[in-house]
Write a protein that holds these residues in place. Structure first.
Motif, PDB file in Angstrom:
ATOM      1  N   GLU A  34       0.754  -0.518   0.157  1.00 54.18           N
ATOM      2  CA  GLU A  34       0.135   0.000  -0.225  1.00 54.18           C
ATOM      3  C   GLU A  34       1.088   1.484   0.042  1.00 54.18           C
ATOM      4  O   GLU A  34       0.453   2.131  -0.862  1.00 54.18           O
TER       5      GLU A  34
ATOM      6  N   GLU B 262      -5.999   7.409  -1.426  1.00 56.21           N
ATOM      7  CA  GLU B 262      -7.330   6.955  -0.210  1.00 56.21           C
ATOM      8  C   GLU B 262      -5.696   5.308  -0.326  1.00 56.21           C
ATOM      9  O   GLU B 262      -5.982   5.129   0.773  1.00 56.21           O
ATOM     10  N   GLU B 263      -4.781   5.510  -0.906  1.00 59.89           N
ATOM     11  CA  GLU B 263      -3.597   4.571  -1.093  1.00 59.89           C
ATOM     12  C   GLU B 263      -3.446   4.883   0.712  1.00 59.89           C
ATOM     13  O   GLU B 263      -2.877   3.786   1.808  1.00 59.89           O
TER      14      GLU B 263
ATOM     15  N   HIS C  38      -5.047   3.502   3.286  1.00 63.33           N
ATOM     16  CA  HIS C  38      -4.801   2.185   3.043  1.00 63.33           C
ATOM     17  C   HIS C  38      -3.595   1.964   3.673  1.00 63.33           C
ATOM     18  O   HIS C  38      -3.439   1.097   5.082  1.00 63.33           O
TER      19      HIS C  38
ATOM     20  N   VAL D   1     -10.883  -3.297   7.093  1.00 61.81           N
ATOM     21  CA  VAL D   1      -9.590  -2.184   6.636  1.00 61.81           C
ATOM     22  C   VAL D   1      -9.154  -3.335   5.204  1.00 61.81           C
ATOM     23  O   VAL D   1      -8.746  -3.217   3.852  1.00 61.81           O
TER      24      VAL D   1
ATOM     25  N   ILE E  43     -10.300  -1.686   1.199  1.00 63.09           N
ATOM     26  CA  ILE E  43      -9.146  -1.583   0.450  1.00 63.09           C
ATOM     27  C   ILE E  43      -9.301  -2.113  -1.245  1.00 63.09           C
ATOM     28  O   ILE E  43      -9.629  -1.820  -2.080  1.00 63.09           O
TER      29      ILE E  43
ATOM     30  N   GLU F  81      -9.981  -0.416  -4.548  1.00 65.71           N
ATOM     31  CA  GLU F  81      -9.361  -1.264  -5.274  1.00 65.71           C
ATOM     32  C   GLU F  81      -9.611  -1.025  -6.770  1.00 65.71           C
ATOM     33  O   GLU F  81      -9.600  -1.296  -7.249  1.00 65.71           O
TER      34      GLU F  81
END
Length: 269
Positions: free
Chosen positions: A82, A113-114, A117, A191, A195, A199
């Motif tokens: 990530e 957003e990464e 994560h 989580v 993700i 994704e």
């Protein structure tokens, strides 16, 4: 904007990178895009400042989650993926110029957003008494970023190649965590669910811009599945062993055509 993106790419610490990405996202509408600005190479990834980089075979694996250390190995590997994905998104926005504003918005949103994560997973890793950098990592994603400088190739190889793998592997990881019965099981599953859904959005953005670039390069719709596989082959891309099944439903949601998926099955066999 490009100067700030480059600063984020070259951040010395994980916290610095995350904070710079949040700042860029917050101020996106006010940032000036100097399309004539020099495009500089990225010499090394941020994680090389605090992680020992080794070959993929030397990275510790949490195959059987019997103890905290095994779960920490697994979490650390996902944390690293990530964190590396932040740079992949930032570099896609930084390195390729003269694109519509929506293009830069999309990849900076992906980077943001990464970051989320990474921070959520790292918090769970810290709960186990470890931090990012405690275990060895590989630089496969960074090497793809360095060698893949053609824009169409980058979109095919990274969001629609390497990142799309996450759509296939996530259900496998989810099942593995469910079977572990660890005290952090529910938090980790939450989580992983976040993700997975985001994704799909990230890979979908890859599909949108892949088709946009195909239009610019006069690649006909019927030719695109073959072109996609040709690009993966060009960079010796291989689906990992964990990809025993392609997640067809998720890939279709993310903009893959049925023909592309069929060709991927043949490509990986």
């Amino acid at each position: 904007m490009f100067s700030k993106l480059y600063d984020a790419l070259n951040a010395k610490t994980a916290d610095e990178k995350c904070n710079l990405v949040k700042e860029i996202w917050k101020n996106f509408e006010d940032l000036y895009t100097d399309k004539e600005a020099e495009i500089l190479p990225l010499l090394k990834p941020t994680f090389a400042n605090f992680c020992q980089v080794v070959s993929p075979k030397e990275v510790p694996q949490g195959k059987i989650l019997k103890q905290d250390i095994h779960l920490a190995y697994l979490l650390h590997s996902i944390v690293h993926i990530e964190f590396s994905a932040i740079d992949l998104a930032l570099d896609s926005a930084y390195r390729f110029r003269n694109m519509p504003k929506q293009y830069y918005y999309d990849w900076i949103e992906v980077a943001k957003e990464e970051v989320t994560h990474y921070e959520k997973l790292h918090g769970l890793l810290e709960t186990l008494g470890f931090k990012y950098g405690d275990f060895k990592v590989h630089d496969t994603l960074f090497q793809a970023l360095k060698i893949c400088k053609n824009h169409l190739d980058r979109i095919a190889l990274v969001p629609r190649g390497m990142e799309a793998v996450g759509l296939d592997v996530n259900p496998f990881l989810t099942t593995k965590i469910q079977k572990s019965k660890h005290k952090l099981q529910n938090e980790i599953l939450d989580v992983l669910y976040l993700i997975f859904n985001e994704e799909i959005s990230h890979v979908s953005k890859g599909s949108v811009w892949f088709n946009y670039l195909c239009d610019i390069n006069h690649i006909q719709i019927k030719e695109r599945p073959t072109k996609y596989i040709e690009i993966l082959s060009k960079y010796n891309f291989k689906l990992p062993k964990a990809n025993t099944h392609l997640n067809k439903e998720a890939r279709i949601k993310a903009g893959f055509s049925a023909e592309e998926i069929d060709k991927l099955y043949l490509f990986s066999s």
